[in-house]
Design a protein around this motif. Structure first.
Motif, PDB file in Angstrom:
ATOM      1  N   UNK A 140      -1.778 -11.288  -4.699  1.00 41.13           N
ATOM      2  CA  UNK A 140      -2.337 -10.235  -5.538  1.00 41.13           C
ATOM      3  C   UNK A 140      -3.445  -9.484  -4.804  1.00 41.13           C
ATOM      4  N   UNK A 141      -4.346 -10.224  -4.161  1.00 36.50           N
ATOM      5  CA  UNK A 141      -5.498  -9.572  -3.536  1.00 36.50           C
ATOM      6  C   UNK A 141      -5.354  -9.327  -2.038  1.00 36.50           C
ATOM      7  N   UNK A 142      -4.346  -9.936  -1.396  1.00 33.78           N
ATOM      8  CA  UNK A 142      -4.161  -9.781   0.045  1.00 33.78           C
ATOM      9  C   UNK A 142      -2.837  -9.093   0.370  1.00 33.78           C
ATOM     10  N   UNK A 143      -2.766  -8.485   1.542  1.00 33.49           N
ATOM     11  CA  UNK A 143      -1.547  -7.784   1.975  1.00 33.49           C
ATOM     12  C   UNK A 143      -0.570  -8.775   2.604  1.00 33.49           C
ATOM     13  N   UNK A 144      -0.121  -9.727   1.796  1.00 33.48           N
ATOM     14  CA  UNK A 144       0.764 -10.795   2.272  1.00 33.48           C
ATOM     15  C   UNK A 144       1.905 -10.998   1.275  1.00 33.48           C
ATOM     16  N   UNK A 145       3.129 -11.043   1.785  1.00 34.22           N
ATOM     17  CA  UNK A 145       4.276 -11.503   0.997  1.00 34.22           C
ATOM     18  C   UNK A 145       4.772 -12.778   1.657  1.00 34.22           C
ATOM     19  N   UNK A 146       4.779 -13.863   0.915  1.00 32.88           N
ATOM     20  CA  UNK A 146       5.206 -15.154   1.438  1.00 32.88           C
ATOM     21  C   UNK A 146       6.703 -15.309   1.191  1.00 32.88           C
ATOM     22  N   UNK A 147       7.467 -15.348   2.279  1.00 35.50           N
ATOM     23  CA  UNK A 147       8.927 -15.499   2.208  1.00 35.50           C
ATOM     24  C   UNK A 147       9.350 -16.939   2.528  1.00 35.50           C
ATOM     25  N   UNK A 148       8.431 -17.888   2.426  1.00 34.79           N
ATOM     26  CA  UNK A 148       8.719 -19.241   2.905  1.00 34.79           C
ATOM     27  C   UNK A 148       9.523 -20.098   1.934  1.00 34.79           C
ATOM     28  N   UNK A 149       9.654 -19.694   0.693  1.00 37.70           N
ATOM     29  CA  UNK A 149      10.345 -20.566  -0.253  1.00 37.70           C
ATOM     30  C   UNK A 149      11.054 -19.804  -1.350  1.00 37.70           C
ATOM     31  N   UNK A 150      11.707 -20.558  -2.209  1.00 37.86           N
ATOM     32  CA  UNK A 150      12.475 -19.993  -3.311  1.00 37.86           C
ATOM     33  C   UNK A 150      11.638 -19.938  -4.585  1.00 37.86           C
ATOM     34  N   UNK A 151      12.097 -19.152  -5.558  1.00 32.89           N
ATOM     35  CA  UNK A 151      11.575 -19.197  -6.917  1.00 32.89           C
ATOM     36  C   UNK A 151      12.696 -19.716  -7.808  1.00 32.89           C
ATOM     37  N   UNK A 152      12.537 -20.912  -8.328  1.00 33.73           N
ATOM     38  CA  UNK A 152      13.580 -21.499  -9.163  1.00 33.73           C
ATOM     39  C   UNK A 152      13.768 -20.764 -10.471  1.00 33.73           C
ATOM     40  N   UNK A 153      12.678 -20.236 -11.041  1.00 34.69           N
ATOM     41  CA  UNK A 153      12.808 -19.500 -12.291  1.00 34.69           C
ATOM     42  C   UNK A 153      13.611 -18.220 -12.108  1.00 34.69           C
ATOM     43  N   UNK A 154      13.275 -17.427 -11.087  1.00 37.52           N
ATOM     44  CA  UNK A 154      14.003 -16.181 -10.877  1.00 37.52           C
ATOM     45  C   UNK A 154      15.419 -16.420 -10.367  1.00 37.52           C
ATOM     46  N   UNK A 155      15.699 -17.616  -9.878  1.00 37.45           N
ATOM     47  CA  UNK A 155      17.081 -17.950  -9.503  1.00 37.45           C
ATOM     48  C   UNK A 155      18.022 -17.730 -10.678  1.00 37.45           C
ATOM     49  N   UNK A 156      17.517 -17.986 -11.892  1.00 35.22           N
ATOM     50  CA  UNK A 156      18.366 -17.828 -13.080  1.00 35.22           C
ATOM     51  C   UNK A 156      18.754 -16.383 -13.333  1.00 35.22           C
ATOM     52  N   UNK A 157      18.017 -15.427 -12.773  1.00 40.11           N
ATOM     53  CA  UNK A 157      18.327 -14.016 -12.966  1.00 40.11           C
ATOM     54  C   UNK A 157      19.222 -13.456 -11.871  1.00 40.11           C
ATOM     55  N   UNK A 158      19.435 -14.221 -10.796  1.00 43.20           N
ATOM     56  CA  UNK A 158      20.238 -13.732  -9.677  1.00 43.20           C
ATOM     57  C   UNK A 158      21.688 -13.513 -10.097  1.00 43.20           C
ATOM     58  N   UNK A 159      22.262 -14.476 -10.813  1.00 43.23           N
ATOM     59  CA  UNK A 159      23.640 -14.342 -11.273  1.00 43.23           C
ATOM     60  C   UNK A 159      23.844 -13.133 -12.165  1.00 43.23           C
ATOM     61  N   UNK A 160      23.031 -12.981 -13.228  1.00 37.52           N
ATOM     62  CA  UNK A 160      23.164 -11.788 -14.075  1.00 37.52           C
ATOM     63  C   UNK A 160      22.995 -10.482 -13.310  1.00 37.52           C
ATOM     64  N   UNK A 161      22.048 -10.417 -12.372  1.00 35.76           N
ATOM     65  CA  UNK A 161      21.879  -9.216 -11.568  1.00 35.76           C
ATOM     66  C   UNK A 161      23.144  -8.934 -10.770  1.00 35.76           C
ATOM     67  N   UNK A 162      23.662  -9.965 -10.096  1.00 31.63           N
ATOM     68  CA  UNK A 162      24.836  -9.780  -9.242  1.00 31.63           C
ATOM     69  C   UNK A 162      26.043  -9.306 -10.044  1.00 31.63           C
ATOM     70  N   UNK A 163      26.208  -9.845 -11.244  1.00 41.59           N
ATOM     71  CA  UNK A 163      27.360  -9.472 -12.075  1.00 41.59           C
ATOM     72  C   UNK A 163      27.213  -8.038 -12.585  1.00 41.59           C
ATOM     73  N   UNK A 164      26.053  -7.716 -13.136  1.00 39.92           N
ATOM     74  CA  UNK A 164      25.865  -6.384 -13.707  1.00 39.92           C
ATOM     75  C   UNK A 164      25.877  -5.296 -12.630  1.00 39.92           C
ATOM     76  N   UNK A 165      25.563  -5.672 -11.397  1.00 39.72           N
ATOM     77  CA  UNK A 165      25.560  -4.705 -10.295  1.00 39.72           C
ATOM     78  C   UNK A 165      26.882  -4.676  -9.534  1.00 39.72           C
TER      79      UNK A 165
END
Length: 410
Positions: A98-123
């Motif tokens: 939030x306060x620093x110019x950093x995006x951490x790509x080191x791991x997964x988000x298990x909660x947002x994993x649940x939205x990947x399938x719906x996104x892929x299907x609708x797109x």
């Protein structure tokens, strides 16, 4: 779908428009993109994504962006067709500071994993059945892992409404079941930059005594399961395990101690060379969780949690603060640690496990997760971890990014 980012001389617009969908997945929210909607240059891509989310923000509010000023709502997802024959889509997750110019790509988000399938299907990224359940095979590119999502379908559309309730989410929705295959790691396990996680237990031990200068020595379970995670007994922090967000996030000295423990443990796990590197560049993983035997408490929605309804109390820190519920990958790691003899978690729940499932209490209520494990030649192997979440599209259209890219990351 690709967006062309012009030079100063070629610009004739005040802002760029990038197709995106704002989605809730589990107890998190994030901005979802087609991977090819963004530049292939990683540095430029990250500058754009930071501006989209509203970081870095010295006010810590992300007012001028899509972020919600919490670790659960400062998230970015890139999805595209999979390059692997055994998967449908590739999924890359970024946790924006939030306060620093950093995006951490080191791991997964298990909660947002649940939205990947719906996104892929609708797109239109894969074919789904008109009715029934769509099986979406996801390649999690941050940690090189395969995940299966089971998405309900009706009349050719993703079912988003339903009666599945998830503590930490106000409204019920349709249940999406998720399986994390081989969450303890494999030979090709690692992150997007080629980091190897070193197996389920990087140190080879279920528990290690880790010295943290200035704070003491702590008994930690350091595990790779879904994401790198660290578990410790709450009493080693002077806590009971049933604390609320306010109890922890208002205690600066406690947060400093937790970050020191996390940073030194990450070095022991081989994830960074120094604790300073972990704090500066790796705020997303590993996550630190403290656990305890069940105690009663009042959840953030006012619900009374009775000790008899859970097997363990668990709290997890995310991006330097106590999470309002439980991260999805934290839940996976908790389930895996629960079924492996000798871990900090297992010592508290070994006699309570039923079918590999564990019921735990978190600040917003309770949750159930499960894992399947078996001993092979003296080594415990976890074949899958399972949990249920829900997901919903909140907004679809374009996000705007100022055309002056020099102003994106100051």
């Amino acid at each position: 779908m690709s967006i062309v980012f012009k030079t100063n001389q070629e610009r004739n617009v005040t802002q760029y428009k990038i197709p995106a969908i704002y989605m809730r997945g589990g107890t998190s929210k994030g901005v979802f993109f087609h991977a090819d909607s963004l530049p292939s240059d990683v540095s430029l891509r990250d500058k754009i994504l930071l501006r989209v989310i509203g970081s870095p923000d010295p006010y810590k509010q992300q007012i001028d962006g899509m972020g919600g000023a919490t670790s659960s709502t400062s998230k970015l997802v890139l999805i595209g067709p999979s390059s692997r024959p055994d998967c449908d889509v590739d999924y890359l997750f970024g946790a924006a500071s939030i306060e620093n110019a950093v995006i951490d790509w080191s791991g997964n988000c298990g909660n947002l994993t649940s939205a990947v399938g719906p996104f892929a299907i609708t797109q239109g990224l894969l074919k789904a059945p008109r009715d029934g359940v769509a099986v979406v095979r996801i390649w999690q590119a941050n940690i090189n892992a395969k995940i299966i999502a089971y998405v309900p379908m009706k009349d050719g559309e993703v079912v988003e409404e339903g009666d599945f309730e998830l503590d930490g989410v106000t409204f019920p929705a349709a249940e999406i079941k998720i399986e994390f295959l081989n969450p303890g790691g494999s030979e090709d396990a690692g992150d997007a930059v080629g980091e190897t996680f070193g197996g389920m237990f990087p140190t080879g031990n279920a528990v290690d005594a880790v010295d943290v200068p200035g704070f003491g020595t702590f008994n930690l379970t350091m595990i790779n399961a879904g994401n790198p995670a660290i578990f410790m007994h709450a009493d080693e922090l002077g806590l009971h395990g049933n604390e609320s967000q306010a109890d922890v996030n208002g205690n600066a000295a406690l947060l400093e101690k937790c970050e020191a423990i996390r940073a030194h443990a990450a070095v022991r796990m081989g994830l960074a060379k120094t604790p300073q590197e972990v704090t500066a560049l790796r705020p997303h993983t590993p996550k630190l969780s403290f656990v305890a035997r069940p105690l009663a408490y009042v959840a953030s929605n006012g619900k009374h949690v009775d000790p008899s309804s859970i097997d363990i109390n668990a709290r997890i820190l995310s991006m330097g603060k106590l999470h309002h519920a439980m991260t999805g990958t934290g839940a996976v790691a908790l389930a895996v640690a629960a079924v492996i003899p000798g871990t900090v978690v297992n010592t508290l729940v070994a006699e309570k496990l039923s079918g590999g499932q564990i019921r735990f209490g978190h600040p917003s209520g309770t949750m159930t997760v499960g894992a399947e494990a078996q001993e092979q030649n003296g080594t415990w192997v976890v074949t899958k971890a399972m949990m249920s979440r829900s997901a919903r599209r909140l907004m679809e259209g374009v996000v705007f990014v100022p055309s002056d890219l020099n102003s994106i990351a100051r």
